[in-house]
Structure formats: structure tokens, C-alpha cells
Design a protein around this motif. Structure first.
Motif, PDB file in Angstrom:
ATOM      1  N   LEU A 119       0.859  -1.181   0.000  1.00  0.00           N
ATOM      2  CA  LEU A 119       0.000   0.000   0.000  1.00  0.00           C
ATOM      3  C   LEU A 119       0.892   1.227   0.000  1.00  0.00           C
ATOM      4  CD1 LEU A 119      -2.749   1.423   0.296  1.00  0.00           C
ATOM      5  CD2 LEU A 119      -2.490   1.151   2.782  1.00  0.00           C
ATOM      6  N   ARG A 120       0.796   2.028  -1.048  1.00  0.00           N
ATOM      7  CA  ARG A 120       1.571   3.270  -1.145  1.00  0.00           C
ATOM      8  C   ARG A 120       0.678   4.421  -0.720  1.00  0.00           C
ATOM      9  NH1 ARG A 120       5.659   4.693  -5.831  1.00  0.00           N
ATOM     10  NH2 ARG A 120       6.832   3.321  -4.457  1.00  0.00           N
ATOM     11  N   ILE A 121       1.182   5.183   0.238  1.00  0.00           N
ATOM     12  CA  ILE A 121       0.460   6.347   0.729  1.00  0.00           C
ATOM     13  C   ILE A 121       1.237   7.589   0.345  1.00  0.00           C
ATOM     14  CG2 ILE A 121      -0.418   7.565   2.764  1.00  0.00           C
ATOM     15  CD1 ILE A 121      -1.860   4.942   2.372  1.00  0.00           C
ATOM     16  N   VAL A 122       0.559   8.516  -0.319  1.00  0.00           N
ATOM     17  CA  VAL A 122       1.130   9.819  -0.651  1.00  0.00           C
ATOM     18  C   VAL A 122       0.453  10.822   0.275  1.00  0.00           C
ATOM     19  CG1 VAL A 122       1.481  11.556  -2.439  1.00  0.00           C
ATOM     20  CG2 VAL A 122       1.415   9.122  -3.058  1.00  0.00           C
ATOM     21  N   PHE A 123       1.266  11.442   1.114  1.00  0.00           N
ATOM     22  CA  PHE A 123       0.732  12.401   2.073  1.00  0.00           C
ATOM     23  C   PHE A 123       0.605  13.781   1.446  1.00  0.00           C
ATOM     24  CE2 PHE A 123       2.395   9.006   4.668  1.00  0.00           C
ATOM     25  CZ  PHE A 123       1.441   8.890   5.667  1.00  0.00           C
ATOM     26  N   VAL A 124      -0.260  14.595   2.001  1.00  0.00           N
ATOM     27  CA  VAL A 124      -0.463  15.959   1.526  1.00  0.00           C
ATOM     28  C   VAL A 124       0.859  16.722   1.548  1.00  0.00           C
ATOM     29  CG1 VAL A 124      -1.637  18.138   2.061  1.00  0.00           C
ATOM     30  CG2 VAL A 124      -2.896  15.986   2.197  1.00  0.00           C
ATOM     31  N   SER A 125       1.729  16.393   2.478  1.00  0.00           N
ATOM     32  CA  SER A 125       3.041  17.046   2.600  1.00  0.00           C
ATOM     33  C   SER A 125       3.972  16.708   1.439  1.00  0.00           C
ATOM     34  CB  SER A 125       3.709  16.617   3.906  1.00  0.00           C
ATOM     35  OG  SER A 125       4.050  15.235   3.854  1.00  0.00           O
ATOM     36  N   GLY A 126       3.623  15.657   0.663  1.00  0.00           N
ATOM     37  CA  GLY A 126       4.463  15.228  -0.448  1.00  0.00           C
ATOM     38  C   GLY A 126       5.282  13.983  -0.122  1.00  0.00           C
ATOM     39  N   MET A 127       5.325  13.598   1.148  1.00  0.00           N
ATOM     40  CA  MET A 127       6.063  12.395   1.528  1.00  0.00           C
ATOM     41  C   MET A 127       5.317  11.162   1.035  1.00  0.00           C
ATOM     42  SD  MET A 127       7.402  13.602   5.273  1.00  0.00           S
ATOM     43  CE  MET A 127       8.320  12.155   5.585  1.00  0.00           C
ATOM     44  N   VAL A 128       6.087  10.125   0.682  1.00  0.00           N
ATOM     45  CA  VAL A 128       5.516   8.888   0.147  1.00  0.00           C
ATOM     46  C   VAL A 128       6.066   7.711   0.944  1.00  0.00           C
ATOM     47  CG1 VAL A 128       5.268   7.423  -1.894  1.00  0.00           C
ATOM     48  CG2 VAL A 128       5.393   9.914  -2.155  1.00  0.00           C
ATOM     49  N   TYR A 129       5.166   6.837   1.389  1.00  0.00           N
ATOM     50  CA  TYR A 129       5.550   5.644   2.138  1.00  0.00           C
ATOM     51  C   TYR A 129       4.912   4.420   1.512  1.00  0.00           C
ATOM     52  CZ  TYR A 129       7.429   8.336   6.048  1.00  0.00           C
ATOM     53  OH  TYR A 129       8.187   9.167   6.827  1.00  0.00           O
ATOM     54  N   ASP A 130       5.651   3.319   1.497  1.00  0.00           N
ATOM     55  CA  ASP A 130       5.126   2.021   1.084  1.00  0.00           C
ATOM     56  C   ASP A 130       4.973   1.150   2.321  1.00  0.00           C
ATOM     57  OD1 ASP A 130       5.052   2.631  -1.594  1.00  0.00           O
ATOM     58  OD2 ASP A 130       6.834   1.478  -2.126  1.00  0.00           O
ATOM     59  N   TYR A 131       3.775   0.659   2.548  1.00  0.00           N
ATOM     60  CA  TYR A 131       3.492  -0.275   3.638  1.00  0.00           C
ATOM     61  C   TYR A 131       3.359  -1.653   3.020  1.00  0.00           C
ATOM     62  CZ  TYR A 131       2.741   3.756   6.592  1.00  0.00           C
ATOM     63  OH  TYR A 131       2.932   4.921   7.299  1.00  0.00           O
ATOM     64  N   ARG A 132       4.168  -2.615   3.513  1.00  0.00           N
ATOM     65  CA  ARG A 132       4.212  -3.947   2.920  1.00  0.00           C
ATOM     66  C   ARG A 132       3.355  -4.939   3.693  1.00  0.00           C
ATOM     67  NH1 ARG A 132       9.490  -2.177   3.230  1.00  0.00           N
ATOM     68  NH2 ARG A 132       9.888  -3.609   4.940  1.00  0.00           N
ATOM     69  N   THR A 179      -7.251   8.856  10.172  1.00  0.00           N
ATOM     70  CA  THR A 179      -7.587   8.097  11.376  1.00  0.00           C
ATOM     71  C   THR A 179      -7.431   6.611  11.116  1.00  0.00           C
ATOM     72  OG1 THR A 179      -9.107   9.808  12.152  1.00  0.00           O
ATOM     73  CG2 THR A 179      -9.404   7.596  13.051  1.00  0.00           C
ATOM     74  N   PHE A 180      -7.893   6.140   9.973  1.00  0.00           N
ATOM     75  CA  PHE A 180      -7.765   4.727   9.631  1.00  0.00           C
ATOM     76  C   PHE A 180      -6.293   4.338   9.549  1.00  0.00           C
ATOM     77  CE2 PHE A 180      -7.506   0.935   7.159  1.00  0.00           C
ATOM     78  CZ  PHE A 180      -8.647   0.219   7.499  1.00  0.00           C
ATOM     79  N   LEU A 181      -5.500   5.171   8.901  1.00  0.00           N
ATOM     80  CA  LEU A 181      -4.063   4.909   8.764  1.00  0.00           C
ATOM     81  C   LEU A 181      -3.404   4.784  10.139  1.00  0.00           C
ATOM     82  CD1 LEU A 181      -1.592   4.803   6.782  1.00  0.00           C
ATOM     83  CD2 LEU A 181      -1.396   7.250   7.152  1.00  0.00           C
ATOM     84  N   ASN A 182      -3.698   5.709  11.016  1.00  0.00           N
ATOM     85  CA  ASN A 182      -3.101   5.690  12.357  1.00  0.00           C
ATOM     86  C   ASN A 182      -3.569   4.500  13.181  1.00  0.00           C
ATOM     87  OD1 ASN A 182      -1.516   8.003  12.088  1.00  0.00           O
ATOM     88  ND2 ASN A 182      -3.226   9.333  12.596  1.00  0.00           N
ATOM     89  N   ARG A 183      -4.819   4.136  13.046  1.00  0.00           N
ATOM     90  CA  ARG A 183      -5.392   3.082  13.887  1.00  0.00           C
ATOM     91  C   ARG A 183      -5.105   1.672  13.385  1.00  0.00           C
ATOM     92  NH1 ARG A 183     -11.285   4.348  15.217  1.00  0.00           N
ATOM     93  NH2 ARG A 183     -10.245   5.896  16.479  1.00  0.00           N
ATOM     94  N   PHE A 184      -5.113   1.476  12.064  1.00  0.00           N
ATOM     95  CA  PHE A 184      -5.055   0.119  11.525  1.00  0.00           C
ATOM     96  C   PHE A 184      -3.830  -0.225  10.675  1.00  0.00           C
ATOM     97  CE2 PHE A 184      -9.616   1.081  12.078  1.00  0.00           C
ATOM     98  CZ  PHE A 184      -9.907   0.115  13.024  1.00  0.00           C
ATOM     99  N   ILE A 185      -3.004   0.757  10.339  1.00  0.00           N
ATOM    100  CA  ILE A 185      -1.866   0.472   9.463  1.00  0.00           C
ATOM    101  C   ILE A 185      -0.525   0.809  10.122  1.00  0.00           C
ATOM    102  CG2 ILE A 185      -0.759   1.033   7.256  1.00  0.00           C
ATOM    103  CD1 ILE A 185      -3.597   1.257   6.090  1.00  0.00           C
ATOM    104  N   LYS A 186      -0.373   2.029  10.598  1.00  0.00           N
ATOM    105  CA  LYS A 186       0.889   2.415  11.244  1.00  0.00           C
ATOM    106  C   LYS A 186       1.150   1.523  12.451  1.00  0.00           C
ATOM    107  CE  LYS A 186       1.375   7.263   9.982  1.00  0.00           C
ATOM    108  NZ  LYS A 186       1.419   8.638  10.501  1.00  0.00           N
ATOM    109  N   GLY A 187       2.372   1.026  12.527  1.00  0.00           N
ATOM    110  CA  GLY A 187       2.757   0.178  13.644  1.00  0.00           C
ATOM    111  C   GLY A 187       2.368  -1.280  13.492  1.00  0.00           C
ATOM    112  N   ARG A 188       1.602  -1.597  12.448  1.00  0.00           N
ATOM    113  CA  ARG A 188       1.169  -2.984  12.214  1.00  0.00           C
ATOM    114  C   ARG A 188       1.840  -3.620  11.010  1.00  0.00           C
ATOM    115  NH1 ARG A 188      -4.760  -4.029  14.144  1.00  0.00           N
ATOM    116  NH2 ARG A 188      -4.936  -2.429  15.745  1.00  0.00           N
ATOM    117  N   TYR A 189       2.286  -2.785  10.076  1.00  0.00           N
ATOM    118  CA  TYR A 189       2.883  -3.288   8.838  1.00  0.00           C
ATOM    119  C   TYR A 189       4.242  -2.637   8.628  1.00  0.00           C
ATOM    120  CZ  TYR A 189      -1.861  -4.884   8.107  1.00  0.00           C
ATOM    121  OH  TYR A 189      -3.072  -5.482   8.276  1.00  0.00           O
ATOM    122  N   PRO A 190       5.210  -3.404   8.112  1.00  0.00           N
ATOM    123  CA  PRO A 190       6.524  -2.805   7.835  1.00  0.00           C
ATOM    124  C   PRO A 190       6.387  -1.753   6.738  1.00  0.00           C
ATOM    125  CG  PRO A 190       6.419  -5.049   6.982  1.00  0.00           C
ATOM    126  CD  PRO A 190       5.150  -4.817   7.734  1.00  0.00           C
TER     127      PRO A 190
END
Length: 65
Positions: free
Chosen positions: A18-31, A49-60
Motif C-alpha cells: 500500500l503506497r500512501i502519498v501524504f499531503v506534505s508530499g512524503m511517500v511511504y510504502d506499507y508492505r 484516522t484509519f491509517l493511524n489506527r489500523f496500518i501504522k505500527g502494524r505493517y513494515p
């Protein structure tokens, strides 16, 4: 509904990335993100909110940009 945090997201089924492009321009890939989690985020009323609750800290992840 537009997100104040997430500008765009893309999902690669073959690699379960899952590739997330943030409003700030930063891009992260969650595997290793299951497709149903991606679909749930896609339909969530608050992407941030979904990203913080269900993705961050759960996926590399890897910072792409």
C-alpha cells in the motif's frame, strides 16, 4: 471525501504493498497489507484516522520520498 492528511493511495495486489502519498508530499510504502485492509481504508470516512489506527505500527514500511 478529501483527506487533510492523505493525498493519494495505491495498492499493488501482487506485492500486497500500500503506497500512501501524504499531503506534505512524503511517500511511504506499507508492505504485507491485506487487500481487505486497503479496501476498508478506501471506504473509510477519515483516511488519516484509519491509517493511524489500523496500518501504522502494524505493517513494515519504507519511506520512498
Amino acid at each position: 471525501m478529501p483527506s487533510s492528511v492523505v493525498a493519494a493511495m495505491q495498492y499493488n495486489e501482487a506485492s500486497a504493498t500500500l503506497r500512501i502519498v501524504f499531503v506534505s508530499g512524503m511517500v511511504y510504502d506499507y508492505r504485507n497489507v491485506p487487500e481487505d485492509v486497503y479496501r476498508a481504508m478506501k471506504s473509510a470516512s477519515s483516511k488519516g484516522t484509519f491509517l493511524n489506527r489500523f496500518i501504522k505500527g502494524r505493517y513494515p514500511f519504507k519511506k520512498v520520498k
